[in-house]
Design a protein around this motif. Structure first.
Motif, PDB file in Angstrom:
ATOM      1  N   LEU A 117     -49.739  37.187 -10.993  1.00 44.29           N
ATOM      2  CA  LEU A 117     -48.830  38.194 -11.186  1.00 44.29           C
ATOM      3  C   LEU A 117     -48.552  38.162 -12.464  1.00 44.29           C
ATOM      4  CD1 LEU A 117     -46.700  35.313  -9.122  1.00 44.29           C
ATOM      5  CD2 LEU A 117     -47.872  37.618  -8.189  1.00 44.29           C
ATOM      6  N   PRO A 118     -48.006  39.187 -12.745  1.00 39.83           N
ATOM      7  CA  PRO A 118     -48.114  40.349 -13.978  1.00 39.83           C
ATOM      8  C   PRO A 118     -46.703  39.589 -14.539  1.00 39.83           C
ATOM      9  CG  PRO A 118     -47.967  42.008 -12.405  1.00 39.83           C
ATOM     10  CD  PRO A 118     -48.001  41.241 -11.633  1.00 39.83           C
ATOM     11  N   GLN A 119     -46.471  39.686 -16.191  1.00 37.74           N
ATOM     12  CA  GLN A 119     -45.096  39.627 -15.984  1.00 37.74           C
ATOM     13  C   GLN A 119     -43.754  40.409 -15.545  1.00 37.74           C
ATOM     14  OE1 GLN A 119     -45.067  40.958 -20.061  1.00 37.74           O
ATOM     15  NE2 GLN A 119     -43.418  39.291 -20.608  1.00 37.74           N
ATOM     16  N   GLY A 120     -43.775  41.207 -14.803  1.00 41.14           N
ATOM     17  CA  GLY A 120     -42.853  41.794 -14.179  1.00 41.14           C
ATOM     18  C   GLY A 120     -42.380  41.399 -12.682  1.00 41.14           C
ATOM     19  N   GLN A 121     -43.663  40.471 -11.968  1.00 39.36           N
ATOM     20  CA  GLN A 121     -44.161  39.894 -10.557  1.00 39.36           C
ATOM     21  C   GLN A 121     -44.795  40.849 -10.270  1.00 39.36           C
ATOM     22  OE1 GLN A 121     -40.250  38.251  -9.651  1.00 39.36           O
ATOM     23  NE2 GLN A 121     -41.333  36.370  -9.813  1.00 39.36           N
ATOM     24  N   SER A 122     -44.973  42.030 -10.127  1.00 36.31           N
ATOM     25  CA  SER A 122     -45.473  42.972  -9.584  1.00 36.31           C
ATOM     26  C   SER A 122     -45.790  44.537 -10.033  1.00 36.31           C
ATOM     27  CB  SER A 122     -44.731  43.234  -8.100  1.00 36.31           C
ATOM     28  OG  SER A 122     -43.748  44.631  -7.918  1.00 36.31           O
ATOM     29  N   ALA A 123     -46.619  45.381 -10.613  1.00 33.73           N
ATOM     30  CA  ALA A 123     -47.118  46.285 -10.968  1.00 33.73           C
ATOM     31  C   ALA A 123     -45.917  47.223 -10.532  1.00 33.73           C
ATOM     32  CB  ALA A 123     -48.405  47.047 -10.810  1.00 33.73           C
ATOM     33  N   ALA A 124     -45.479  47.619  -8.801  1.00 31.77           N
ATOM     34  CA  ALA A 124     -44.409  48.209  -8.832  1.00 31.77           C
ATOM     35  C   ALA A 124     -43.036  48.040  -9.501  1.00 31.77           C
ATOM     36  CB  ALA A 124     -44.685  48.048  -7.030  1.00 31.77           C
ATOM     37  N   MET A 125     -42.985  47.010  -9.683  1.00 36.42           N
ATOM     38  CA  MET A 125     -41.471  46.488 -10.215  1.00 36.42           C
ATOM     39  C   MET A 125     -41.246  46.474 -11.399  1.00 36.42           C
ATOM     40  SD  MET A 125     -40.803  42.512  -7.858  1.00 36.42           S
ATOM     41  CE  MET A 125     -39.573  42.549  -8.392  1.00 36.42           C
ATOM     42  N   GLU A 126     -42.478  46.346 -11.934  1.00 39.73           N
ATOM     43  CA  GLU A 126     -41.924  46.731 -13.352  1.00 39.73           C
ATOM     44  C   GLU A 126     -42.494  48.511 -13.591  1.00 39.73           C
ATOM     45  OE1 GLU A 126     -45.627  43.585 -15.352  1.00 39.73           O
ATOM     46  OE2 GLU A 126     -46.161  45.087 -15.028  1.00 39.73           O
ATOM     47  N   ALA A 127     -43.058  49.004 -12.739  1.00 44.47           N
ATOM     48  CA  ALA A 127     -43.167  50.669 -13.147  1.00 44.47           C
ATOM     49  C   ALA A 127     -41.158  51.219 -12.426  1.00 44.47           C
ATOM     50  CB  ALA A 127     -43.796  51.519 -11.810  1.00 44.47           C
ATOM     51  N   GLN A 128     -40.660  50.510 -11.863  1.00 45.45           N
ATOM     52  CA  GLN A 128     -39.105  50.944 -11.139  1.00 45.45           C
ATOM     53  C   GLN A 128     -38.509  50.538 -12.579  1.00 45.45           C
ATOM     54  OE1 GLN A 128     -36.839  52.511  -8.207  1.00 45.45           O
ATOM     55  NE2 GLN A 128     -36.672  52.403  -9.402  1.00 45.45           N
ATOM     56  N   ALA A 189     -37.685  45.740   0.619  1.00 47.20           N
ATOM     57  CA  ALA A 189     -37.285  45.939  -0.343  1.00 47.20           C
ATOM     58  C   ALA A 189     -38.860  45.607  -1.400  1.00 47.20           C
ATOM     59  CB  ALA A 189     -36.366  44.744  -0.772  1.00 47.20           C
ATOM     60  N   LEU A 190     -38.750  47.226  -2.508  1.00 43.97           N
ATOM     61  CA  LEU A 190     -39.705  46.971  -3.389  1.00 43.97           C
ATOM     62  C   LEU A 190     -39.984  46.095  -3.223  1.00 43.97           C
ATOM     63  CD1 LEU A 190     -41.181  49.537  -5.078  1.00 43.97           C
ATOM     64  CD2 LEU A 190     -39.825  48.692  -7.133  1.00 43.97           C
ATOM     65  N   ARG A 191     -39.753  44.607  -4.178  1.00 43.20           N
ATOM     66  CA  ARG A 191     -39.688  43.462  -4.229  1.00 43.20           C
ATOM     67  C   ARG A 191     -40.622  42.950  -3.587  1.00 43.20           C
ATOM     68  NH1 ARG A 191     -37.172  39.850  -7.730  1.00 43.20           N
ATOM     69  NH2 ARG A 191     -37.986  37.801  -7.171  1.00 43.20           N
ATOM     70  N   ASN A 192     -40.588  43.220  -1.972  1.00 42.81           N
ATOM     71  CA  ASN A 192     -42.024  42.644  -0.974  1.00 42.81           C
ATOM     72  C   ASN A 192     -42.859  43.155  -1.873  1.00 42.81           C
ATOM     73  OD1 ASN A 192     -40.128  41.438   0.000  1.00 42.81           O
ATOM     74  ND2 ASN A 192     -40.260  42.340   1.612  1.00 42.81           N
ATOM     75  N   ALA A 193     -43.661  44.241  -3.253  1.00 44.06           N
ATOM     76  CA  ALA A 193     -44.613  44.461  -3.294  1.00 44.06           C
ATOM     77  C   ALA A 193     -45.187  43.825  -4.316  1.00 44.06           C
ATOM     78  CB  ALA A 193     -44.476  45.251  -4.209  1.00 44.06           C
ATOM     79  N   ILE A 194     -44.428  42.247  -4.104  1.00 43.51           N
ATOM     80  CA  ILE A 194     -45.313  40.888  -5.026  1.00 43.51           C
ATOM     81  C   ILE A 194     -46.142  40.313  -3.889  1.00 43.51           C
ATOM     82  CG2 ILE A 194     -44.957  38.317  -5.549  1.00 43.51           C
ATOM     83  CD1 ILE A 194     -42.232  39.057  -6.323  1.00 43.51           C
ATOM     84  N   ALA A 195     -45.985  40.674  -2.780  1.00 42.21           N
ATOM     85  CA  ALA A 195     -46.970  39.952  -1.233  1.00 42.21           C
ATOM     86  C   ALA A 195     -47.379  40.780  -1.177  1.00 42.21           C
ATOM     87  CB  ALA A 195     -46.248  40.064   0.081  1.00 42.21           C
ATOM     88  N   VAL A 196     -47.862  42.386  -0.795  1.00 42.37           N
ATOM     89  CA  VAL A 196     -48.431  43.264  -0.957  1.00 42.37           C
ATOM     90  C   VAL A 196     -49.918  43.328  -2.262  1.00 42.37           C
ATOM     91  CG1 VAL A 196     -48.862  45.197   0.318  1.00 42.37           C
ATOM     92  CG2 VAL A 196     -46.859  43.901   0.635  1.00 42.37           C
ATOM     93  N   GLU A 197     -49.552  43.387  -3.276  1.00 48.97           N
ATOM     94  CA  GLU A 197     -50.072  43.793  -4.541  1.00 48.97           C
ATOM     95  C   GLU A 197     -51.008  42.145  -4.386  1.00 48.97           C
ATOM     96  OE1 GLU A 197     -48.271  44.397  -7.984  1.00 48.97           O
ATOM     97  OE2 GLU A 197     -46.907  46.451  -7.075  1.00 48.97           O
ATOM     98  N   SER A 198     -50.018  41.191  -4.051  1.00 50.11           N
ATOM     99  CA  SER A 198     -50.961  39.709  -4.194  1.00 50.11           C
ATOM    100  C   SER A 198     -52.624  39.282  -3.189  1.00 50.11           C
ATOM    101  CB  SER A 198     -50.363  39.036  -4.298  1.00 50.11           C
ATOM    102  OG  SER A 198     -49.721  38.933  -3.684  1.00 50.11           O
ATOM    103  N   LEU A 199     -51.890  40.329  -2.268  1.00 48.11           N
ATOM    104  CA  LEU A 199     -53.255  40.622  -0.520  1.00 48.11           C
ATOM    105  C   LEU A 199     -54.367  41.054  -1.456  1.00 48.11           C
ATOM    106  CD1 LEU A 199     -53.215  39.437   1.849  1.00 48.11           C
ATOM    107  CD2 LEU A 199     -52.798  41.241   2.556  1.00 48.11           C
TER     108      LEU A 199
END
Lengths: 224, 224
Positions: A117-128, A189-199
């Motif tokens: 996991l990146p610092q912001g938990q997901s790349a998409a959340m970091e972008a937001q 939610a965008l937060r669910n990108a954590i699941a999708v990215e980590s898959l």
């Protein structure tokens, strides 16, 4: 041709890469204007020429990432994670008021088959966080193997989970999923990108262990 | 009957719940001895009687979680996340030297369709940290809807991603997946449970948005 779309011009940043160019061809073939973006305008233009030959029409252009983002109604970010923050910096101004579809997977080479996991938990959340509230960030396409995209006639046996905090932006992204020949699901939610990215590292590992190159997922039990 | 298995007695802690009891019936029907565990020995025994009636043989017993863990060769943990650490405490000693298959999903009610990473990033990693290196923790079954399990003859359209740091323990868990009528994939390191656990709230959200109750995943592009 997706007649109900309101987005006409799509920039694909990192569009010289395999994933981005595969998506670019499919979108161009379905009626979108596509601008390939790269750190080098020249490389972007060369790739655009190459892809126009695949499509059989001059519907793809190439430009520096910043110019590509400026020209587009919707911006797709398909870069290695190592280039993620620099690319966001290069387009921070040009993307305001627009939709950004983030395809980036935060892999940590050489350990590409282990979740990190990146610092912001997901790349998409970091972008937001970086781009601010005037950019509607949507996460999508992270689990689609570039292997499947390169031949535009190949049927992709992979569904696309679309995450974001803006319903209309997700609907636009789902139209792009369908234009590229896949099924898209509103995955919350965008937060669910954590699941999708980590898959994605899990799928990369499955390819290694089960001797494949195109592991993907299908959603069962519901229909889009 | 899984003839190549070395595990004979499986404890299903939280086996009075829907997910645990669905798995217990399937394992009992395929030839495993199953002990249902609960915080209440009485409730566990009642559930065991109920499930034996489903199987049509007295192959399931019930006991307090601690006793169930002591009797088993392999322990399956299928409890709500709120009971995860207390259950680990109750079995910390009894599970040493054994395999623990953690089914727990770190949901944060009432927000059950949004990814929420626990302090240790995944429930399975928290279990490994708490129990220590002499327990081989494997994460599995988190994405399988209990809806699909309750009828033992129902074909479950969901694959099981099995994560863990011990290859032999994962092989044992994959035999349990197959005994329950599903396909199991070695999904890599225990750390990859982050991806698998966090996929569950996404699937719960898909059920809500697409009016289903049994959303699951199939792995495409490779075969187990």
């Amino acid at each position: 041709m997706a007649d109900d779309k309101t987005i006409m011009t799509v920039a694909v940043l990192g569009g010289t890469g395999k994933e981005g160019s595969g998506l670019a061809v499919r979108w161009a073939a379905s009626g979108y204007n596509v601008v390939i973006g790269s750190r080098s305008a020249e490389r972007a233009e060369q790739k655009a020429d190459e892809l126009n030959a695949v499509v059989g029409a001059a519907v793809i252009s190439g430009a520096h990432n910043t110019d590509a983002a400026a020209r587009a109604d919707l911006v797709v970010l398909s870069v290695p994670y190592a280039a993620h923050s620099a690319t966001l910096e290069a387009i921070g101004e040009q993307v305001q008021g627009k939709i950004l579809v983030d395809v980036t997977v935060p892999l940590q080479p050489p350990q590409v088959s282990v979740v990190s996991l990146p610092q912001g938990q997901s790349a998409a959340m970091e972008a937001q966080t970086y781009l601010g509230d005037d950019v509607r960030v949507v996460a999508a396409f992270q689990n689609v193997s570039a292997e499947h995209l390169k031949d535009p006639d190949h049927i992709v046996e992979c569904d696309v989970l679309v995450c974001g905090d803006d319903k209309a932006a997700k609907a636009e992204a789902i139209r792009l999923v369908e234009a590229a020949g896949m099924r898209g699901f509103d995955a919350g939610a965008l937060r669910n990108a954590i699941a999708v990215e980590s898959l994605t590292p899990v799928l990369i590992g499955l390819n290694l262990r089960y001797k494949g190159s195109g592991a993907g997922i299908r959603i069962t039990g519901i229909t889009p």
